[in-house]
Design a protein around this motif. Structure first.
Motif, mmCIF file in Angstrom:
data_model
loop_
_atom_site.group_PDB
_atom_site.id
_atom_site.type_symbol
_atom_site.label_atom_id
_atom_site.label_comp_id
_atom_site.label_asym_id
_atom_site.label_seq_id
_atom_site.Cartn_x
_atom_site.Cartn_y
_atom_site.Cartn_z
ATOM 1 N N GLU A 190 8.411 -5.517 -9.885
ATOM 2 C CA GLU A 190 7.039 -5.052 -10.023
ATOM 3 C C GLU A 190 6.519 -4.388 -8.752
ATOM 4 O OE1 GLU A 190 8.150 -7.963 -11.207
ATOM 5 O OE2 GLU A 190 8.047 -7.278 -13.312
ATOM 6 N N LEU A 191 7.152 -4.670 -7.606
ATOM 7 C CA LEU A 191 6.731 -4.057 -6.342
ATOM 8 C C LEU A 191 7.100 -2.578 -6.284
ATOM 9 C CD1 LEU A 191 5.725 -4.369 -3.331
ATOM 10 C CD2 LEU A 191 8.096 -4.915 -2.751
ATOM 11 N N PHE A 192 8.101 -2.166 -7.067
ATOM 12 C CA PHE A 192 8.698 -0.850 -6.884
ATOM 13 C C PHE A 192 8.079 0.192 -7.807
ATOM 14 C CE2 PHE A 192 12.313 -3.924 -6.164
ATOM 15 C CZ PHE A 192 12.107 -3.979 -4.795
ATOM 16 N N THR A 193 7.835 1.354 -7.249
ATOM 17 C CA THR A 193 7.346 2.487 -8.029
ATOM 18 C C THR A 193 8.504 3.318 -8.555
ATOM 19 O OG1 THR A 193 5.425 2.533 -6.572
ATOM 20 C CG2 THR A 193 5.739 4.439 -7.988
ATOM 21 N N PHE A 194 9.616 3.305 -7.835
ATOM 22 C CA PHE A 194 10.863 3.922 -8.299
ATOM 23 C C PHE A 194 11.870 2.798 -8.464
ATOM 24 C CE2 PHE A 194 15.058 5.688 -7.854
ATOM 25 C CZ PHE A 194 15.003 6.918 -8.479
ATOM 26 N N ARG A 195 12.404 2.632 -9.686
ATOM 27 C CA ARG A 195 13.298 1.515 -9.969
ATOM 28 C C ARG A 195 14.642 2.020 -10.467
ATOM 29 N NH1 ARG A 195 8.698 -1.498 -13.656
ATOM 30 N NH2 ARG A 195 7.264 -2.029 -11.940
ATOM 31 N N ASP A 220 0.820 -1.211 0.000
ATOM 32 C CA ASP A 220 0.000 0.000 0.000
ATOM 33 C C ASP A 220 0.856 1.265 0.000
ATOM 34 O OD1 ASP A 220 -2.359 -1.569 0.197
ATOM 35 O OD2 ASP A 220 -2.057 -1.766 2.366
ATOM 36 N N HIS A 221 2.168 1.122 -0.160
ATOM 37 C CA HIS A 221 3.078 2.262 -0.108
ATOM 38 C C HIS A 221 3.898 2.378 -1.382
ATOM 39 C CE1 HIS A 221 2.760 3.747 4.086
ATOM 40 N NE2 HIS A 221 2.252 2.544 4.292
ATOM 41 N N THR A 222 4.544 3.528 -1.518
ATOM 42 C CA THR A 222 5.479 3.761 -2.616
ATOM 43 C C THR A 222 6.832 3.199 -2.197
ATOM 44 O OG1 THR A 222 4.311 5.776 -3.254
ATOM 45 C CG2 THR A 222 6.575 5.508 -4.041
ATOM 46 N N ILE A 223 7.292 2.177 -2.909
ATOM 47 C CA ILE A 223 8.517 1.475 -2.535
ATOM 48 C C ILE A 223 9.597 1.733 -3.579
ATOM 49 C CG2 ILE A 223 9.530 -0.738 -1.890
ATOM 50 C CD1 ILE A 223 7.302 0.246 -0.031
ATOM 51 N N ILE A 224 10.804 1.972 -3.110
ATOM 52 C CA ILE A 224 11.970 2.251 -3.957
ATOM 53 C C ILE A 224 12.825 0.991 -4.010
ATOM 54 C CG2 ILE A 224 14.089 3.616 -4.103
ATOM 55 C CD1 ILE A 224 12.428 5.798 -2.512
ATOM 56 N N GLY A 225 13.212 0.566 -5.219
ATOM 57 C CA GLY A 225 14.007 -0.655 -5.318
ATOM 58 C C GLY A 225 14.727 -0.780 -6.640
ATOM 59 N N PHE A 226 15.127 -1.991 -6.964
ATOM 60 C CA PHE A 226 15.997 -2.245 -8.110
ATOM 61 C C PHE A 226 15.217 -2.308 -9.420
ATOM 62 C CE2 PHE A 226 15.055 -6.212 -5.824
ATOM 63 C CZ PHE A 226 14.330 -6.898 -6.789
ATOM 64 N N ASP A 227 15.954 -2.194 -10.504
ATOM 65 C CA ASP A 227 15.361 -2.210 -11.844
ATOM 66 C C ASP A 227 15.614 -3.516 -12.567
ATOM 67 O OD1 ASP A 227 14.012 -1.048 -14.085
ATOM 68 O OD2 ASP A 227 15.948 -0.675 -15.024
ATOM 69 N N SER A 228 16.614 -4.288 -12.128
ATOM 70 C CA SER A 228 16.927 -5.548 -12.806
ATOM 71 C C SER A 228 15.842 -6.576 -12.537
ATOM 72 C CB SER A 228 18.278 -6.082 -12.328
ATOM 73 O OG SER A 228 18.213 -6.373 -10.949
ATOM 74 N N GLY A 229 15.925 -7.700 -13.244
ATOM 75 C CA GLY A 229 14.896 -8.713 -13.115
ATOM 76 C C GLY A 229 15.106 -9.687 -11.976
ATOM 77 N N VAL A 230 16.080 -9.408 -11.092
ATOM 78 C CA VAL A 230 16.378 -10.324 -10.003
ATOM 79 C C VAL A 230 15.313 -10.219 -8.924
ATOM 80 C CG1 VAL A 230 18.067 -10.968 -8.251
ATOM 81 C CG2 VAL A 230 18.838 -10.140 -10.485
ATOM 82 N N SER A 231 14.907 -11.356 -8.360
ATOM 83 C CA SER A 231 13.965 -11.364 -7.252
ATOM 84 C C SER A 231 14.701 -11.639 -5.953
ATOM 85 C CB SER A 231 12.892 -12.438 -7.463
ATOM 86 O OG SER A 231 12.090 -12.136 -8.589
ATOM 87 N N ILE A 232 14.197 -11.056 -4.858
ATOM 88 C CA ILE A 232 14.755 -11.309 -3.531
ATOM 89 C C ILE A 232 13.957 -12.431 -2.901
ATOM 90 C CG2 ILE A 232 15.157 -10.347 -1.232
ATOM 91 C CD1 ILE A 232 15.438 -7.629 -2.538
ATOM 92 N N ARG A 233 14.614 -13.532 -2.577
ATOM 93 C CA ARG A 233 13.912 -14.675 -2.013
ATOM 94 C C ARG A 233 14.489 -15.136 -0.690
ATOM 95 N NH1 ARG A 233 10.685 -16.866 -5.990
ATOM 96 N NH2 ARG A 233 11.166 -16.226 -8.134
#
Length: 298
Positions: free
Chosen positions: A214-219, A189-202
């Protein structure tokens, strides 16, 4: 075939391979573009083979140029190291020191430390190389490095200064506008800043939700850009806790450490005989130890 006096031509080839264009390479070398172009043509004539193919997309290096590239890189690093070594005797406090660090550490953490070192030793010239990849100290790509991974080469001297903590942060203004999430599940429900590459954090413990771009609004894959976005109030992002304290950011989910990473100061064992290298090594150990302590207390 090239002769013993053709190092200048090979330097120009190395510059073009690094910069990608004749104009950029000419600026790197302090030459005019026509002069640099003549260097490449002369080297092609002596080698009897083209080094670049001209295309609408620009210069495309040939297989020969790509084969020469790692050798030119080694030669350039060795030449730079020779200049630094020749700039001061072993016990002298006059000369150059090349320090390597990640972009974030080099821009946000090291400048005050390097400033205080320069104030104490005004005869030293500092070269700062920023890269998120480890430079090869055995090839003297740098003299001293600040690393987030332990060195594997036995010829390197290293001192671990501690663990740097990263957490989720935002500005007070952002949290006043949008509220403060109390758990990871509320991040959607928030604006999240994160990476632009296709790697997922697991594999980060405590994150009980899928994390991908896809979670990030700023990539952005730049740590500097992500941190700048957090400081601007764009949203919630991951910041080193020591820096977050300096910036006046607010910790989100305070009891959750997103990640911790070790920090080492590293140099080649052959440099221990140089007084100015030892002093810089010890200075960075002291400074980064204080920074890590600040990070743990934030």
């Amino acid at each position: 075939m090239p002769g013993p006096n053709d190092w200048d031509l090979f330097q120009s080839l190395h510059a073009v391979l690094e910069a990608g264009t004749l104009s950029a390479a000419a600026r790197l070398r302090g030459l005019t573009q026509p002069t640099l172009g003549r260097h490449i043509e002369a080297l092609e004539q002596r080698l009897g083979s083209p080094l670049f193919l001209r295309s609408p997309r620009g210069l495309q290096p040939t297989d020969l140029a790509l084969e020469l590239k790692p050798h030119l890189h080694d030669m350039s690093a060795a030449a730079s190291a020779a200049v630094r070594d020749a700039s001061g005797a072993a016990n002298s406090l006059v000369g150059s020191i090349r320090v390597s660090a990640s972009e974030m550490v080099g821009v946000e953490v090291l400048p005050p430390m390097l400033t205080s070192f320069r104030e104490q030793h005004p005869g030293v010239v500092i070269e700062l190389k920023l890269s998120n990849y480890n430079d090869d100290l055995s090839r003297r790509e740098a003299d001293i490095a600040v690393r987030m991974t332990p060195p594997s080469q036995s010829s390197l001297v290293a001192k671990k200064v501690g663990e740097i903590v990263l957490g989720f942060y935002a500005t007070a203004e952002y949290l006043e506008r949008h509220g403060t999430p109390q758990m990871m599940e509320q991040f959607k429900d928030h604006t999240i800043i994160g990476f632009d590459s296709g790697v997922s954090i697991r594999d980060v413990p405590g994150i009980n939700m899928p994390v991908s771009r896809e979670l990030f609004t700023f990539r952005s894959d730049s740590d500097l850009a992500q941190t700048a976005a957090v400081r601007a109030g764009f949203g919630i992002g991951v910041v080193q806790t020591g820096l977050a304290q300096r910036y006046g950011l607010v910790r989100v989910i305070p009891n959750f450490d997103f990640f911790t990473m070790g920090c080492w100061i590293v140099m080649h064992e052959n440099l221990r005989g140089s007084r100015r290298m030892r002093l810089m090594f010890d200075h960075l150990v002291e400074g980064m130890t204080a920074y890590v302590r600040e990070s743990r207390c934030a």
